[in-house]
Design a protein around this motif. Structure first.
Motif, PDB file in Angstrom:
ATOM      1  N   PRO A   1       0.836  -1.198   0.000  1.00  0.00           N
ATOM      2  CA  PRO A   1       0.000   0.000   0.000  1.00  0.00           C
ATOM      3  C   PRO A   1       0.875   1.254   0.000  1.00  0.00           C
ATOM      4  N   ILE A   2       0.419   2.265  -0.683  1.00  0.00           N
ATOM      5  CA  ILE A   2       1.156   3.520  -0.761  1.00  0.00           C
ATOM      6  C   ILE A   2       0.793   4.362   0.452  1.00  0.00           C
ATOM      7  N   LYS A   3       1.810   4.830   1.150  1.00  0.00           N
ATOM      8  CA  LYS A   3       1.597   5.645   2.335  1.00  0.00           C
ATOM      9  C   LYS A   3       1.375   7.091   1.914  1.00  0.00           C
ATOM     10  N   LEU A   4       0.247   7.661   2.325  1.00  0.00           N
ATOM     11  CA  LEU A   4      -0.068   9.036   1.983  1.00  0.00           C
ATOM     12  C   LEU A   4      -0.223   9.872   3.242  1.00  0.00           C
ATOM     13  N   GLU A   5       0.226  11.105   3.156  1.00  0.00           N
ATOM     14  CA  GLU A   5       0.011  12.048   4.242  1.00  0.00           C
ATOM     15  C   GLU A   5      -1.423  12.566   4.157  1.00  0.00           C
ATOM     16  N   ARG A   6      -1.860  13.250   5.212  1.00  0.00           N
ATOM     17  CA  ARG A   6      -3.245  13.728   5.290  1.00  0.00           C
ATOM     18  C   ARG A   6      -3.603  14.634   4.113  1.00  0.00           C
ATOM     19  N   ARG A   7      -2.750  15.605   3.813  1.00  0.00           N
ATOM     20  CA  ARG A   7      -3.053  16.545   2.733  1.00  0.00           C
ATOM     21  C   ARG A   7      -3.029  15.853   1.369  1.00  0.00           C
ATOM     22  N   GLU A   8      -2.129  14.883   1.188  1.00  0.00           N
ATOM     23  CA  GLU A   8      -2.110  14.119  -0.064  1.00  0.00           C
ATOM     24  C   GLU A   8      -3.429  13.374  -0.247  1.00  0.00           C
ATOM     25  N   GLN A   9      -3.946  12.794   0.830  1.00  0.00           N
ATOM     26  CA  GLN A   9      -5.220  12.084   0.758  1.00  0.00           C
ATOM     27  C   GLN A   9      -6.352  13.050   0.435  1.00  0.00           C
ATOM     28  N   GLN A  10      -6.299  14.251   0.999  1.00  0.00           N
ATOM     29  CA  GLN A  10      -7.321  15.252   0.707  1.00  0.00           C
ATOM     30  C   GLN A  10      -7.295  15.652  -0.766  1.00  0.00           C
TER      31      GLN A  10
ATOM     32  N   LEU B   1     -10.250  15.271  -3.610  1.00  0.00           N
ATOM     33  CA  LEU B   1     -10.702  16.346  -4.492  1.00  0.00           C
ATOM     34  C   LEU B   1     -10.638  15.931  -5.955  1.00  0.00           C
ATOM     35  N   LEU B   2      -9.569  15.230  -6.326  1.00  0.00           N
ATOM     36  CA  LEU B   2      -9.414  14.802  -7.719  1.00  0.00           C
ATOM     37  C   LEU B   2     -10.444  13.746  -8.100  1.00  0.00           C
ATOM     38  N   ARG B   3     -10.893  12.966  -7.144  1.00  0.00           N
ATOM     39  CA  ARG B   3     -11.961  12.006  -7.423  1.00  0.00           C
ATOM     40  C   ARG B   3     -13.268  12.732  -7.744  1.00  0.00           C
ATOM     41  N   GLN B   4     -13.490  13.856  -7.094  1.00  0.00           N
ATOM     42  CA  GLN B   4     -14.698  14.635  -7.353  1.00  0.00           C
ATOM     43  C   GLN B   4     -14.630  15.326  -8.708  1.00  0.00           C
ATOM     44  N   ARG B   5     -13.466  15.919  -9.007  1.00  0.00           N
ATOM     45  CA  ARG B   5     -13.317  16.667 -10.254  1.00  0.00           C
ATOM     46  C   ARG B   5     -11.861  16.618 -10.697  1.00  0.00           C
ATOM     47  N   SER B   6     -11.571  15.857 -11.746  1.00  0.00           N
ATOM     48  CA  SER B   6     -10.183  15.625 -12.156  1.00  0.00           C
ATOM     49  C   SER B   6      -9.550  16.828 -12.862  1.00  0.00           C
ATOM     50  N   ASP B   7     -10.358  17.791 -13.306  1.00  0.00           N
ATOM     51  CA  ASP B   7      -9.798  18.954 -13.991  1.00  0.00           C
ATOM     52  C   ASP B   7      -9.637  20.158 -13.069  1.00  0.00           C
ATOM     53  N   MET B   8      -9.691  19.934 -11.777  1.00  0.00           N
ATOM     54  CA  MET B   8      -9.567  21.016 -10.799  1.00  0.00           C
ATOM     55  C   MET B   8      -8.165  21.623 -10.862  1.00  0.00           C
ATOM     56  N   THR B   9      -8.096  22.945 -10.772  1.00  0.00           N
ATOM     57  CA  THR B   9      -6.797  23.620 -10.808  1.00  0.00           C
ATOM     58  C   THR B   9      -6.157  23.602  -9.427  1.00  0.00           C
ATOM     59  N   ARG B  10      -4.857  23.895  -9.402  1.00  0.00           N
ATOM     60  CA  ARG B  10      -4.152  23.950  -8.115  1.00  0.00           C
ATOM     61  C   ARG B  10      -4.708  25.063  -7.243  1.00  0.00           C
TER      62      ARG B  10
ATOM     63  N   VAL C   1      -0.025  23.121  -2.716  1.00  0.00           N
ATOM     64  CA  VAL C   1      -0.702  22.110  -3.537  1.00  0.00           C
ATOM     65  C   VAL C   1       0.251  21.600  -4.611  1.00  0.00           C
ATOM     66  N   LYS C   2       1.004  22.502  -5.221  1.00  0.00           N
ATOM     67  CA  LYS C   2       1.970  22.104  -6.251  1.00  0.00           C
ATOM     68  C   LYS C   2       2.996  21.126  -5.678  1.00  0.00           C
ATOM     69  N   ARG C   3       3.492  21.433  -4.485  1.00  0.00           N
ATOM     70  CA  ARG C   3       4.484  20.571  -3.819  1.00  0.00           C
ATOM     71  C   ARG C   3       3.885  19.202  -3.495  1.00  0.00           C
ATOM     72  N   GLU C   4       2.654  19.180  -3.005  1.00  0.00           N
ATOM     73  CA  GLU C   4       1.992  17.913  -2.671  1.00  0.00           C
ATOM     74  C   GLU C   4       1.704  17.090  -3.924  1.00  0.00           C
ATOM     75  N   LEU C   5       1.295  17.762  -4.996  1.00  0.00           N
ATOM     76  CA  LEU C   5       1.051  17.050  -6.257  1.00  0.00           C
ATOM     77  C   LEU C   5       2.340  16.441  -6.794  1.00  0.00           C
ATOM     78  N   GLN C   6       3.456  17.168  -6.638  1.00  0.00           N
ATOM     79  CA  GLN C   6       4.741  16.634  -7.082  1.00  0.00           C
ATOM     80  C   GLN C   6       5.096  15.370  -6.301  1.00  0.00           C
ATOM     81  N   LYS C   7       4.813  15.353  -5.006  1.00  0.00           N
ATOM     82  CA  LYS C   7       5.064  14.151  -4.204  1.00  0.00           C
ATOM     83  C   LYS C   7       4.197  12.989  -4.692  1.00  0.00           C
ATOM     84  N   LEU C   8       2.947  13.290  -5.021  1.00  0.00           N
ATOM     85  CA  LEU C   8       2.042  12.249  -5.519  1.00  0.00           C
ATOM     86  C   LEU C   8       2.508  11.713  -6.862  1.00  0.00           C
TER      87      LEU C   8
END
Length: 102
Positions: free
Chosen positions: A36-45, A49-58, A72-79
């Protein structure tokens, strides 16, 4: 046996070495692909959000999460580095795709 000297008449002695390979590193270790991939709280959030709307901007993500666009940019880079999401399409009209995440 005489030592072998090489590299432009320099005195660098080369020796034969044996490499011992055992399965001890693999014993008791699960398949890393299925770990399983370990995610931090904000990464999970962000994933939620992306599950709700995949074209959402940062910027929109930052507004919903109460953080800056840079965060958000930093967290997306980690993902992206974890192989969870990837960007498909252009920066303006593209969308985020969940790659390796259930």
């Amino acid at each position: 046996m005489t030592p072998l000297y090489l590299l432009l008449d320099e005195k660098h002695e080369l020796h034969n070495r044996e490499m011992h390979i055992s399965g001890k590193f693999l014993q008791g270790h699960d398949d890393p692909i299925n770990d399983p991939i370990k995610l931090e709280r904000r990464e999970q959030q962000i994933i939620d959000l992306l599950r709700q709307r995949s074209d959402m901007t940062r910027k929109e993500m930052g507004d919903k999460l109460g953080c800056s666009e840079a965060t958000v940019k930093r967290e997306l880079q980690k993902l992206i580095e974890k192989g969870v999401v990837k960007r498909v399409g252009s920066n303006k009209k593209g969308e985020w795709v969940l790659v390796n995440f259930k």
